[in-house]
Design an enzyme around this catalytic site. Structure first.
Site, mmCIF file in Angstrom:
data_model
loop_
_atom_site.group_PDB
_atom_site.id
_atom_site.type_symbol
_atom_site.label_atom_id
_atom_site.label_comp_id
_atom_site.label_asym_id
_atom_site.label_seq_id
_atom_site.Cartn_x
_atom_site.Cartn_y
_atom_site.Cartn_z
ATOM 1 N N ASP A 98 0.873 -1.178 0.000
ATOM 2 C CA ASP A 98 0.000 0.000 0.000
ATOM 3 C C ASP A 98 0.909 1.227 0.000
ATOM 4 O OD1 ASP A 98 -1.975 1.868 0.604
ATOM 5 O OD2 ASP A 98 -2.552 0.963 2.514
ATOM 6 N N HIS A 158 -1.362 1.188 9.282
ATOM 7 C CA HIS A 158 -1.995 -0.084 9.636
ATOM 8 C C HIS A 158 -1.140 -1.260 9.220
ATOM 9 C CE1 HIS A 158 -3.046 -0.210 5.324
ATOM 10 N NE2 HIS A 158 -3.106 1.093 5.485
ATOM 11 N N GLU A 191 1.463 5.908 7.102
ATOM 12 C CA GLU A 191 0.881 6.962 6.268
ATOM 13 C C GLU A 191 0.470 8.196 7.051
ATOM 14 O OE1 GLU A 191 -2.829 5.868 4.294
ATOM 15 O OE2 GLU A 191 -2.890 4.023 5.432
#
Ligand code: MN
Ligand code: MN
Length: 300
Positions: A98, A158, A191
């Site tokens: 991600d 996460h 992030e």
């Protein structure tokens, strides 16, 4: 949590594809470009490079912090002078990477993008096995504040896993009280999200919903709904998907009624767009990392 060498290689391959797609799209995205073209180019490139989208390409603009992908028939374009967050998810055999970048068409907000990137850099330099998430959150917050901005306090990094974008532990971007530690071998998406100092610094759910995820299995009575359900389960499993993708199901344009039935049966998790509560612009930077004894390996 422990991954075999083979599994780690799949994370690495997903990470490498995500990196190439992010860098290609960073250069390609332009003002007045159709958002659906941005999404589809990114998703096509993921497939061309041997991966699959782990979630729809997110193109979140200005005060929209996350979770916008083109719905079917989207006519929206990238506005002039905007702040565009491109968020790319790739999986290889389910192993997820991600990554995100902010493309800035407004010189006024350049420094905010720098703050997000520097906060990500700080987190990468700080993260290691045994660290408390609270310590990491503090480091990210301090970096963002040192640039004169504010972290978005209710968006977090996460853990990722196989067919899981959110696989357990969260990484807040602010100081918080927590005894949660990270461990060698775990894989995380880091992030930081940055907004203006005078913003509320939180996101809230907006009206639009363009991203969904299978929540529970139910046997649908109508044939079309059953077929669409089967298509979603087979192709996306526990990963988020776009309504736009269902146009490519065997039902083609006729998917709408079946999709409505599946939504009405409460079988899906729905992800509304996240909007900064005071309408202020938001910048984001994101990498996926593999935790090691003394630090981390950046996969994206
Ligand atoms: Mn992301
Ligand atoms: Mn993420």
């Amino acid at each position: 949590m422990y991954y075999s060498k083979e599994e780690q290689e799949k994370f690495s391959k997903a990470g490498e594809i995500a990196r190439v797609v992010r860098e290609t799209m960073r250069k390609n995205v332009q003002e007045e470009m159709r958002i659906v073209d941005v999404c589809e180019k990114a998703e096509e490139l993921i497939r061309k490079l041997g991966g699959k989208p782990a979630f729809p390409c997110n193109v979140s603009i200005n005060e929209v912090a996350a979770h916008y992908t083109s719905p079917p028939g989207d006519t929206k374009t990238v506005p002039k002078n905007s702040l565009v967050k491109l968020d790319i998810g790739v999986h290889v055999d389910g192993y997820v990477a991600d990554t995100a970048v902010t493309v800035c068409f407004n010189r006024e907000y350049d420094a905010m993008v720098v703050a997000a990137e520097e906060a990500l850099k700080t987190a990468i330099e700080t993260i290691r096995s045994g660290i408390f998430t609270s310590k990491l959150g503090s480091a990210v917050q301090k970096t963002i504040e040192s640039y004169g901005f504010k972290p978005v306090s209710n968006l977090t990094g996460h853990q990722v896993g196989r067919f899981l974008v959110h696989a357990g532990k969260s990484l807040p971007n602010v100081f918080h009280l927590s005894a949660t530690r990270l461990h060698t071998g775990e894989v995380y998406a880091i992030e930081p999200f940055v907004t203006l100092k005078d913003a509320v610094g939180k996101v809230e759910s907006g009206k639009e919903i363009t991203i969904f995820k299978m929540k529970k299995h139910k046997s649908m009575r109508a044939t079309a709904a059953r077929n669409l359900f089967n298509f979603i389960e087979t192709n996306y499993r526990s990963l988020p998907f776009a309504e736009r993708w269902l146009q490519k199901s065997p039902l083609k344009g006729g998917y709408k009624e079946a999709f409505h039935e599946i939504r009405a049966a409460n079988c899906l998790t729905e992800y509304p767009i996240f909007v900064e509560a005071s309408g202020k612009p938001v910048a984001q930077a994101e990498h996926t990392v593999f935790i090691t004894e003394n630090g981390c390996k950046v996969l994206t």
